[in-house]
Motif scaffolding. Structure first.
Motif, PDB file in Angstrom:
ATOM      1  N   SER A   1       1.126  -1.451   0.014  1.00  0.00           N
ATOM      2  CA  SER A   1      -0.118   0.146   0.019  1.00  0.00           C
ATOM      3  C   SER A   1       0.696   1.114   0.361  1.00  0.00           C
ATOM      4  O   SER A   1       1.981   2.009   1.230  1.00  0.00           O
ATOM      5  CB  SER A   1      -0.863  -0.329   1.169  1.00  0.00           C
ATOM      6  N   SER A   2       0.668   2.092  -0.982  1.00  0.00           N
ATOM      7  CA  SER A   2       1.501   3.247  -0.919  1.00  0.00           C
ATOM      8  C   SER A   2       0.674   4.248  -0.163  1.00  0.00           C
ATOM      9  O   SER A   2       1.179   4.614   0.527  1.00  0.00           O
ATOM     10  CB  SER A   2       0.699   4.139  -2.819  1.00  0.00           C
TER      11      SER A   2
ATOM     12  N   THR B   1       1.771   0.190 -11.239  1.00  0.00           N
ATOM     13  CA  THR B   1       0.727  -0.293 -11.197  1.00  0.00           C
ATOM     14  C   THR B   1      -0.085   0.047 -12.932  1.00  0.00           C
ATOM     15  O   THR B   1      -0.626  -0.832 -13.505  1.00  0.00           O
ATOM     16  CB  THR B   1      -0.175   0.601 -10.645  1.00  0.00           C
TER      17      THR B   1
ATOM     18  N   THR C   1      -5.950   4.810  -9.130  1.00  0.00           N
ATOM     19  CA  THR C   1      -5.857   3.648  -8.307  1.00  0.00           C
ATOM     20  C   THR C   1      -5.510   4.386  -7.215  1.00  0.00           C
ATOM     21  O   THR C   1      -4.959   5.107  -6.698  1.00  0.00           O
ATOM     22  CB  THR C   1      -4.378   3.130  -9.345  1.00  0.00           C
ATOM     23  N   ALA C   2      -6.581   3.721  -6.147  1.00  0.00           N
ATOM     24  CA  ALA C   2      -5.852   4.208  -4.504  1.00  0.00           C
ATOM     25  C   ALA C   2      -4.744   2.967  -3.866  1.00  0.00           C
ATOM     26  O   ALA C   2      -4.738   2.226  -4.799  1.00  0.00           O
ATOM     27  CB  ALA C   2      -7.032   3.460  -3.690  1.00  0.00           C
TER      28      ALA C   2
ATOM     29  N   VAL D   1      -3.813   1.106  -2.216  1.00  0.00           N
ATOM     30  CA  VAL D   1      -4.303   0.283  -1.399  1.00  0.00           C
ATOM     31  C   VAL D   1      -4.174  -0.863  -2.339  1.00  0.00           C
ATOM     32  O   VAL D   1      -4.327  -0.980  -2.690  1.00  0.00           O
ATOM     33  CB  VAL D   1      -5.906   0.356  -0.537  1.00  0.00           C
ATOM     34  N   PRO D   2      -3.660  -2.106  -1.128  1.00  0.00           N
ATOM     35  CA  PRO D   2      -3.394  -3.387  -1.262  1.00  0.00           C
ATOM     36  C   PRO D   2      -4.990  -3.754  -2.276  1.00  0.00           C
ATOM     37  O   PRO D   2      -6.485  -3.458  -1.683  1.00  0.00           O
ATOM     38  CB  PRO D   2      -3.643  -4.435  -0.077  1.00  0.00           C
ATOM     39  N   GLY D   3      -4.735  -3.590  -4.066  1.00  0.00           N
ATOM     40  CA  GLY D   3      -5.140  -4.246  -4.637  1.00  0.00           C
ATOM     41  C   GLY D   3      -6.291  -3.225  -5.453  1.00  0.00           C
ATOM     42  O   GLY D   3      -7.489  -3.505  -6.310  1.00  0.00           O
ATOM     43  N   GLY D   4      -5.917  -2.351  -4.928  1.00  0.00           N
ATOM     44  CA  GLY D   4      -6.707  -0.715  -5.259  1.00  0.00           C
ATOM     45  C   GLY D   4      -6.460  -0.792  -7.195  1.00  0.00           C
ATOM     46  O   GLY D   4      -7.643   0.111  -7.496  1.00  0.00           O
ATOM     47  N   SER D   5      -5.661  -1.332  -7.721  1.00  0.00           N
ATOM     48  CA  SER D   5      -6.019  -1.469  -9.130  1.00  0.00           C
ATOM     49  C   SER D   5      -7.161  -2.741  -9.674  1.00  0.00           C
ATOM     50  O   SER D   5      -7.137  -2.700 -10.800  1.00  0.00           O
ATOM     51  CB  SER D   5      -4.438  -1.564  -9.787  1.00  0.00           C
TER      52      SER D   5
ATOM     53  N   ASP E   1       1.443  -7.500  -6.308  1.00  0.00           N
ATOM     54  CA  ASP E   1       0.919  -5.544  -5.815  1.00  0.00           C
ATOM     55  C   ASP E   1       1.793  -5.279  -5.194  1.00  0.00           C
ATOM     56  O   ASP E   1       2.273  -4.656  -4.627  1.00  0.00           O
ATOM     57  CB  ASP E   1      -0.608  -6.711  -5.573  1.00  0.00           C
TER      58      ASP E   1
ATOM     59  N   ARG F   1       4.355  -4.470  -7.136  1.00  0.00           N
ATOM     60  CA  ARG F   1       4.269  -3.046  -7.979  1.00  0.00           C
ATOM     61  C   ARG F   1       4.235  -2.188  -7.138  1.00  0.00           C
ATOM     62  O   ARG F   1       4.483  -1.316  -7.407  1.00  0.00           O
ATOM     63  CB  ARG F   1       2.786  -3.223  -9.253  1.00  0.00           C
ATOM     64  N   THR F   2       3.618  -2.037  -5.615  1.00  0.00           N
ATOM     65  CA  THR F   2       3.809  -0.890  -4.516  1.00  0.00           C
ATOM     66  C   THR F   2       5.604  -0.446  -4.216  1.00  0.00           C
ATOM     67  O   THR F   2       5.472   1.193  -3.976  1.00  0.00           O
ATOM     68  CB  THR F   2       2.800  -1.036  -3.648  1.00  0.00           C
TER      69      THR F   2
ATOM     70  N   ASN G   1       5.828   2.241  -7.247  1.00  0.00           N
ATOM     71  CA  ASN G   1       5.286   3.181  -6.818  1.00  0.00           C
ATOM     72  C   ASN G   1       5.766   4.132  -5.796  1.00  0.00           C
ATOM     73  O   ASN G   1       5.886   5.328  -6.861  1.00  0.00           O
ATOM     74  CB  ASN G   1       3.851   2.385  -6.783  1.00  0.00           C
TER      75      ASN G   1
HETATM   76  N1  ASP Z   1      -1.531  -1.432  -4.235  1.00  0.00           N
HETATM   77  C1  ASP Z   1      -0.983  -0.399  -4.921  1.00  0.00           C
HETATM   78  C2  ASP Z   1      -0.462   0.448  -4.541  1.00  0.00           C
HETATM   79  O1  ASP Z   1      -1.072   0.778  -3.050  1.00  0.00           O
HETATM   80  C3  ASP Z   1      -2.322  -0.415  -5.581  1.00  0.00           C
HETATM   81  C4  ASP Z   1      -1.698  -1.287  -7.231  1.00  0.00           C
HETATM   82  O2  ASP Z   1      -1.755  -1.444  -7.384  1.00  0.00           O
HETATM   83  O3  ASP Z   1      -2.953  -2.450  -6.596  1.00  0.00           O
HETATM   84  O4  ASP Z   1       0.387   1.733  -4.729  1.00  0.00           O
END
Ligand code: ASP
Length: 429
Positions: free
Chosen positions: A291-292, A329, A367-368, A370-374, A403, A406-407, A410
């Protein structure tokens, strides 16, 4: 963001679900082959379990898109007034996200991880994946429109009816409406836009809560989906999934090492190695939490204490970046959509691939952190080029690890931009 439960952390439970579902599915297929009861079990027990999870995420799509995009754009609009720092942040965000998507899209076209599934396996999979929506989407994709018509129809006549038909091609017009709303919010100014902003912020918070609750079911959903993929499609499909997984990881690594290092050396005039050492704690936090947003306080601290960046610039860039700058993401969205298109045998024209690139960059902004935000946004991009949204079911099993990875990208991207913008400001003085 995690659903707090005692015992194993969520990501470990999802991983256990992934392994258990795959192992049981493969074992079932090996032991009973195409036995009718195994097919029945996959279609009526295991797959619906996954569908419940997916639908909980899907139902959040419309409010999420409206709230996140309108707020995101209105904030960037306000940022525009902040002047040079805002413009530079915005430009670097767009540049990094576009390069990331192009790396991903280029890699999928080069290695084609989803091509070559035998037609029977694809048919079985499609059938097990909720045939009706797949059917409508394919029918929609088959209805050819002229380029001009497609472009004009991006602008909705009635955003409410597009919201109702969101999964039948209405999402892009709805996104357009949300973008216009955000833009106009920043134009009318904080006093007039304030109440709407508060409503959208509350809507966003509630929608994110729904996704968080849905994530609590992820371990079971993932087990069910992996079981049905393994039991119906077997090793052939799993091999492709592994190819896809490795491709995303390699493309993420390439962006991290090459693109960020180049930007750091050329624009920020910093040693990339030193930079990565200074932010290693941030990268680890991002990996562990997926989670960013949760990582934001750690990156704020590292920016000021380790990288010695000016506090005002880092506060500004990192806070906006946690939601708007999601290079990992964006890359992942591009790869996933093209992979699933190959998987389902949907041929994408160059124009459609271009749509994927633009939508993935936008999805990164929307994208928010948060986990799984995308995940909900992947559905949006998939539908836009006629690939069944349920295809997410196929990649979901390996999604958590992607996830986490990629976070990392991010937040590293946010810090890289903060370093670049700070260096440019310093030169200016
Ligand atoms: N989990 C990623 C983030 O928090 C967002 C995502 O790609 O689901 O940056």
């Amino acid at each position: 963001m995690s659903v707090k439960k005692k015992g194993l952390p969520l990501h470990t439970r999802i991983f256990v679900g992934l392994l258990a579902g795959t192992a049981l599915g493969l074992a079932g297929k090996a032991a009973f082959g195409g036995d009718a009861w195994l097919v029945w079990f996959a279609a009526n027990i295991a797959n619906p379990l996954g569908q419940v999870f997916l639908r909980l995420v899907f139902m959040a799509v419309v409010p999420l898109v409206v709230a996140a995009l309108a707020l995101g754009v209105s904030e960037i609009g306000e940022v525009g007034r902040v002047g040079r720092v805002g413009v530079r942040t915005l430009l670097l965000t767009l540049a990094f996200s576009s390069i990331a998507v192009l790396i991903g899209v280029g890699a999928v076209n080069l290695f084609k991880p989803g091509v070559g599934l035998s037609p029977e396996v694809r048919e079985k999979l499609t059938a097990s994946l909720q045939s009706q929506t797949v059917q409508t989407t394919l029918e929609n994709a088959a209805k050819k429109k002229t380029v001009v018509q497609t472009l004009v129809e991006i602008i909705p006549k009635n955003p409410l009816s597009d919201a109702v038909g969101a999964f039948d091609g209405g999402l892009i017009p709805l996104m357009f409406f949300s973008l216009m709303t955000g833009l106009s919010m920043s134009l009318v100014g904080p006093e007039k836009a304030g109440p709407l902003k508060a409503v959208l912020e509350s809507l966003l918070a509630v929608t994110l809560k729904i996704i968080e609750l849905a994530m609590g079911l992820a371990p079971y959903g993932v087990a069910g989906l992996m079981f049905s993929v393994a039991a119906t499609a077997g090793v052939e499909a799993l091999k492709m999934l592994l190819g896809y997984f490795l491709l995303v990881m390699a493309a993420l690594a390439l962006h991290l090492v090459v693109v960020y290092s180049a930007a750091l050396a050329v624009i920020a005039r910093l040693s990339p190695l030193r930079f990565f050492q200074d932010i290693s704690e941030v990268m680890m936090t991002a990996f562990a939490t997926s989670s960013s947003n949760v990582t934001l306080p750690v990156s704020l601290k590292a920016a000021v204490e380790n990288l010695k960046l000016p506090r005002d610039i880092s506060n500004f860039v990192l806070t906006i970046g946690a939601t708007a700058n999601q290079n990992g993401t964006a890359l992942y969205e591009g790869v996933t959509v093209l992979f699933l298109a190959q998987f389902f045998g949907v041929d994408l024209t160059l124009g459609q691939q271009f749509t994927v690139v633009v939508m993935s960059v936008l999805a990164g902004v929307g994208t928010a952190g948060v986990p799984g935000g995308s995940l909900p946004l992947i559905a949006v991009v998939l539908q836009s080029v006629g690939v069944p949204g349920e295809g997410i079911g196929i990649i979901l099993g390996v999604d958590r690890i992607l996830d986490m990875s990629r976070t990392v990208l991010n937040v590293t991207g946010d810090l890289t931009i903060a370093a670049c913008v700070s260096a440019l400001e310093k030169e200016e003085k």
